[in-house]
Design a protein around this motif. Structure first.
Motif, PDB file in Angstrom:
ATOM      1  N   MET A 129       0.832  -1.204   0.000  1.00 60.81           N
ATOM      2  CA  MET A 129       0.000   0.000   0.000  1.00 60.81           C
ATOM      3  C   MET A 129       0.865   1.253   0.000  1.00 60.81           C
ATOM      4  SD  MET A 129      -2.595   1.319   2.978  1.00 60.81           S
ATOM      5  CE  MET A 129      -1.216   1.785   4.041  1.00 60.81           C
ATOM      6  N   GLN A 130       1.835   1.308   0.903  1.00 61.38           N
ATOM      7  CA  GLN A 130       2.692   2.485   0.994  1.00 61.38           C
ATOM      8  C   GLN A 130       3.516   2.683  -0.276  1.00 61.38           C
ATOM      9  OE1 GLN A 130       2.285   4.557   3.219  1.00 61.38           O
ATOM     10  NE2 GLN A 130       1.559   3.556   5.067  1.00 61.38           N
ATOM     11  N   MET A 131       4.081   1.607  -0.787  1.00 58.38           N
ATOM     12  CA  MET A 131       4.852   1.716  -2.026  1.00 58.38           C
ATOM     13  C   MET A 131       3.926   2.013  -3.211  1.00 58.38           C
ATOM     14  SD  MET A 131       8.046   1.522  -1.401  1.00 58.38           S
ATOM     15  CE  MET A 131       7.647   2.471   0.079  1.00 58.38           C
ATOM     16  N   GLY A 132       2.671   1.541  -3.117  1.00 54.89           N
ATOM     17  CA  GLY A 132       1.700   1.822  -4.173  1.00 54.89           C
ATOM     18  C   GLY A 132       1.392   3.304  -4.248  1.00 54.89           C
ATOM     19  N   ILE A 133       1.241   3.939  -3.092  1.00 55.30           N
ATOM     20  CA  ILE A 133       0.986   5.386  -3.049  1.00 55.30           C
ATOM     21  C   ILE A 133       2.191   6.140  -3.615  1.00 55.30           C
ATOM     22  CG2 ILE A 133       0.618   7.358  -1.522  1.00 55.30           C
ATOM     23  CD1 ILE A 133      -0.924   5.416   0.335  1.00 55.30           C
ATOM     24  N   CYS A 134       3.388   5.700  -3.227  1.00 53.94           N
ATOM     25  CA  CYS A 134       4.612   6.333  -3.747  1.00 53.94           C
ATOM     26  C   CYS A 134       4.729   6.128  -5.257  1.00 53.94           C
ATOM     27  CB  CYS A 134       5.841   5.742  -3.054  1.00 53.94           C
ATOM     28  SG  CYS A 134       5.989   6.150  -1.308  1.00 53.94           S
ATOM     29  N   HIS A 135       4.386   4.921  -5.706  1.00 56.68           N
ATOM     30  CA  HIS A 135       4.471   4.595  -7.137  1.00 56.68           C
ATOM     31  C   HIS A 135       3.477   5.427  -7.928  1.00 56.68           C
ATOM     32  CE1 HIS A 135       6.228   2.101 -10.183  1.00 56.68           C
ATOM     33  NE2 HIS A 135       5.084   1.561 -10.554  1.00 56.68           N
ATOM     34  N   MET A 136       2.308   5.645  -7.352  1.00 60.93           N
ATOM     35  CA  MET A 136       1.305   6.486  -7.988  1.00 60.93           C
ATOM     36  C   MET A 136       1.827   7.918  -8.108  1.00 60.93           C
ATOM     37  SD  MET A 136      -2.678   7.129  -6.809  1.00 60.93           S
ATOM     38  CE  MET A 136      -2.240   7.785  -5.175  1.00 60.93           C
ATOM     39  N   ALA A 137       2.443   8.416  -7.046  1.00 58.14           N
ATOM     40  CA  ALA A 137       2.992   9.775  -7.067  1.00 58.14           C
ATOM     41  C   ALA A 137       4.123   9.887  -8.083  1.00 58.14           C
ATOM     42  CB  ALA A 137       3.500  10.152  -5.673  1.00 58.14           C
ATOM     43  N   PHE A 138       4.976   8.883  -8.146  1.00 54.10           N
ATOM     44  CA  PHE A 138       6.114   8.906  -9.069  1.00 54.10           C
ATOM     45  C   PHE A 138       5.664   8.892 -10.522  1.00 54.10           C
ATOM     46  CE2 PHE A 138       9.619   6.870 -11.433  1.00 54.10           C
ATOM     47  CZ  PHE A 138      10.657   7.733 -11.089  1.00 54.10           C
ATOM     48  N   ASN A 139       4.513   8.272 -10.760  1.00 53.71           N
ATOM     49  CA  ASN A 139       3.974   8.175 -12.123  1.00 53.71           C
ATOM     50  C   ASN A 139       2.870   9.202 -12.366  1.00 53.71           C
ATOM     51  OD1 ASN A 139       5.158   5.587 -13.598  1.00 53.71           O
ATOM     52  ND2 ASN A 139       4.898   5.054 -11.431  1.00 53.71           N
ATOM     53  N   GLU A 140       3.122  10.419 -11.898  1.00 57.27           N
ATOM     54  CA  GLU A 140       2.240  11.564 -12.174  1.00 57.27           C
ATOM     55  C   GLU A 140       0.810  11.356 -11.689  1.00 57.27           C
ATOM     56  OE1 GLU A 140       3.874  14.103 -13.153  1.00 57.27           O
ATOM     57  OE2 GLU A 140       5.684  12.921 -13.457  1.00 57.27           O
ATOM     58  N   GLY A 141       0.639  10.613 -10.611  1.00 53.99           N
ATOM     59  CA  GLY A 141      -0.681  10.452 -10.010  1.00 53.99           C
ATOM     60  C   GLY A 141      -1.566   9.425 -10.690  1.00 53.99           C
ATOM     61  N   ALA A 142      -0.999   8.554 -11.521  1.00 50.21           N
ATOM     62  CA  ALA A 142      -1.789   7.524 -12.203  1.00 50.21           C
ATOM     63  C   ALA A 142      -2.332   6.527 -11.176  1.00 50.21           C
ATOM     64  CB  ALA A 142      -0.924   6.804 -13.242  1.00 50.21           C
ATOM     65  N   PHE A 143      -3.634   6.529 -10.972  1.00 52.98           N
ATOM     66  CA  PHE A 143      -4.269   5.711  -9.928  1.00 52.98           C
ATOM     67  C   PHE A 143      -3.979   4.221 -10.121  1.00 52.98           C
ATOM     68  CE2 PHE A 143      -8.080   3.664  -7.999  1.00 52.98           C
ATOM     69  CZ  PHE A 143      -7.903   4.110  -6.696  1.00 52.98           C
ATOM     70  N   SER A 144      -3.948   3.749 -11.365  1.00 52.98           N
ATOM     71  CA  SER A 144      -3.730   2.329 -11.640  1.00 52.98           C
ATOM     72  C   SER A 144      -2.354   1.863 -11.173  1.00 52.98           C
ATOM     73  CB  SER A 144      -3.888   2.040 -13.134  1.00 52.98           C
ATOM     74  OG  SER A 144      -2.946   2.781 -13.894  1.00 52.98           O
ATOM     75  N   LYS A 145      -1.391   2.788 -11.117  1.00 60.84           N
ATOM     76  CA  LYS A 145      -0.034   2.428 -10.720  1.00 60.84           C
ATOM     77  C   LYS A 145       0.034   2.023  -9.247  1.00 60.84           C
ATOM     78  CE  LYS A 145       2.358   2.854 -14.500  1.00 60.84           C
ATOM     79  NZ  LYS A 145       3.103   1.710 -15.077  1.00 60.84           N
ATOM     80  N   ALA A 146      -0.951   2.446  -8.470  1.00 61.90           N
ATOM     81  CA  ALA A 146      -0.973   2.064  -7.054  1.00 61.90           C
ATOM     82  C   ALA A 146      -1.288   0.578  -6.891  1.00 61.90           C
ATOM     83  CB  ALA A 146      -2.010   2.896  -6.301  1.00 61.90           C
ATOM     84  N   PHE A 147      -1.835  -0.037  -7.946  1.00 61.93           N
ATOM     85  CA  PHE A 147      -2.205  -1.452  -7.898  1.00 61.93           C
ATOM     86  C   PHE A 147      -1.426  -2.286  -8.919  1.00 61.93           C
ATOM     87  CE2 PHE A 147      -5.829   1.143  -6.579  1.00 61.93           C
ATOM     88  CZ  PHE A 147      -6.082   0.621  -5.322  1.00 61.93           C
ATOM     89  N   ALA A 148      -0.331  -1.729  -9.418  1.00 58.49           N
ATOM     90  CA  ALA A 148       0.527  -2.478 -10.343  1.00 58.49           C
ATOM     91  C   ALA A 148       1.393  -3.418  -9.501  1.00 58.49           C
ATOM     92  CB  ALA A 148       1.382  -1.522 -11.167  1.00 58.49           C
ATOM     93  N   LEU A 149       0.810  -4.528  -9.064  1.00 59.50           N
ATOM     94  CA  LEU A 149       1.440  -5.406  -8.080  1.00 59.50           C
ATOM     95  C   LEU A 149       2.805  -5.924  -8.519  1.00 59.50           C
ATOM     96  CD1 LEU A 149      -1.680  -7.446  -6.876  1.00 59.50           C
ATOM     97  CD2 LEU A 149      -0.750  -5.293  -6.008  1.00 59.50           C
ATOM     98  N   GLY A 150       2.929  -6.246  -9.804  1.00 61.65           N
ATOM     99  CA  GLY A 150       4.215  -6.734 -10.299  1.00 61.65           C
ATOM    100  C   GLY A 150       5.303  -5.672 -10.161  1.00 61.65           C
ATOM    101  N   GLU A 151       4.971  -4.461 -10.528  1.00 56.71           N
ATOM    102  CA  GLU A 151       5.932  -3.363 -10.425  1.00 56.71           C
ATOM    103  C   GLU A 151       6.249  -3.043  -8.966  1.00 56.71           C
ATOM    104  OE1 GLU A 151       4.640   0.041 -12.641  1.00 56.71           O
ATOM    105  OE2 GLU A 151       4.026  -1.158 -14.378  1.00 56.71           O
ATOM    106  N   LEU A 152       5.242  -3.106  -8.128  1.00 56.93           N
ATOM    107  CA  LEU A 152       5.455  -2.812  -6.715  1.00 56.93           C
ATOM    108  C   LEU A 152       6.345  -3.865  -6.060  1.00 56.93           C
ATOM    109  CD1 LEU A 152       1.883  -1.655  -5.617  1.00 56.93           C
ATOM    110  CD2 LEU A 152       3.842  -0.258  -6.251  1.00 56.93           C
ATOM    111  N   LYS A 153       6.154  -5.124  -6.440  1.00 62.06           N
ATOM    112  CA  LYS A 153       7.013  -6.180  -5.896  1.00 62.06           C
ATOM    113  C   LYS A 153       8.463  -5.947  -6.311  1.00 62.06           C
ATOM    114  CE  LYS A 153       7.715 -11.177  -5.711  1.00 62.06           C
ATOM    115  NZ  LYS A 153       9.146 -11.066  -6.041  1.00 62.06           N
ATOM    116  N   GLU A 154       8.656  -5.524  -7.550  1.00 62.82           N
ATOM    117  CA  GLU A 154      10.014  -5.239  -8.021  1.00 62.82           C
ATOM    118  C   GLU A 154      10.627  -4.088  -7.233  1.00 62.82           C
ATOM    119  OE1 GLU A 154       9.992  -4.481 -12.184  1.00 62.82           O
ATOM    120  OE2 GLU A 154       9.345  -6.518 -12.736  1.00 62.82           O
TER     121      GLU A 154
END
Length: 243
Positions: A129-154
């Motif tokens: 969840m925490q990395m998902g929020i950060c990932h969303m912020a890093f990708n210009e606020g793209a909501f779907s990026k918060a649930f990109a589980l494969g990318e978050l695991k990496e």
């Protein structure tokens, strides 16, 4: 590196005390929900600044501008938090329902197993969840990026699961210690003042009441917002530790 994150976040969160007070004022009305989303949105801006910055950088605290955008960001963050935390909650409910249907000793054993599994899933969900929020912020606020589980695991694999867990444990400890120390110092001061007044024949009740109010105000307007920014900044900087 983790200590550098804490050092940066502790200094960063104290850069502008005016903004801490503003956050505290907003917190007063958080029971109306809309201010709650504004607080969450502002902390998201802190995370956004961190994921696009560096440790020990000269990033300023975000401004309280574009309130509508900040509110929308807050709604998105809360939605992400609810979605991830629903997973361990559902798992716990399933085990509880099955255990209640079984009964006897097997029920207790099943609940122990269920609680253990729920805790493990909760830790994983919290990290994602925490990395998902950060990932969303890093990708210009793209909501779907918060649930990109494969990318978050990496992301977590590159940072290190152990490092992430240790960092979060450290954040919890630092948060509790700062809250306890500040509250204790104010409490001890007014307690000593009150007992001194009692010895001189004064009524200490009013002094204790003032101490309680001041403690509450300091926690709401300074300590609470400060620790909120500290945690958000730390989480954002942790995200930048990818190899």
């Amino acid at each position: 590196m983790i200590l550098d994150i804490y050092k940066d976040a502790l200094e960063y969160s104290a850069k502008d005390w005016t903004k801490l007070v503003i956050l505290g004022v907003i917190c007063i009305f958080s029971f109306l929900f809309i201010p709650l989303f504004l607080i969450t949105g502002y902390n998201y801006r802190v995370i956004n600044t961190a994921v696009h910055g560096v440790i020990n950088g000269r990033d300023p605290l975000p401004e309280f501008d574009d309130i509508i955008a900040m509110f929308i960001d807050g709604v998105k963050v809360v939605a992400v938090q609810i979605a991830y935390l629903l997973v361990p909650f559902i798992i716990f409910v399933i085990f509880a329902i099955i255990a209640s249907a079984i009964g006897d000793i097997a029920s207790a054993v099943l609940m122990i197993v269920g609680c253990l599994i729920t805790f493990i899933v909760f830790v994983i969900a919290e990290l994602m969840m925490q990395m998902g929020i950060c990932h969303m912020a890093f990708n210009e606020g793209a909501f779907s990026k918060a649930f990109a589980l494969g990318e978050l695991k990496e992301v977590i694999d590159e940072i290190g699961w152990f490092e992430c867990i240790i960092t979060y444990v450290g954040l919890i400890i630092i948060t509790l210690v700062i809250s306890f120390v500040v509250t204790s110092i104010i409490g001890i001061f007014f307690a000593a003042f009150g007992f001194s007044g009692a010895i001189l024949g004064a009524n200490p009740g009013g002094i204790f009441a003032i101490g309680f109010v001041i403690n509450a105000l300091v926690s709401m307007f300074i300590v609470g917002p400060y620790l909120s920014l500290f945690n958000s900044r730390s989480i954002g900087l942790l995200y930048t530790m990818q190899i």
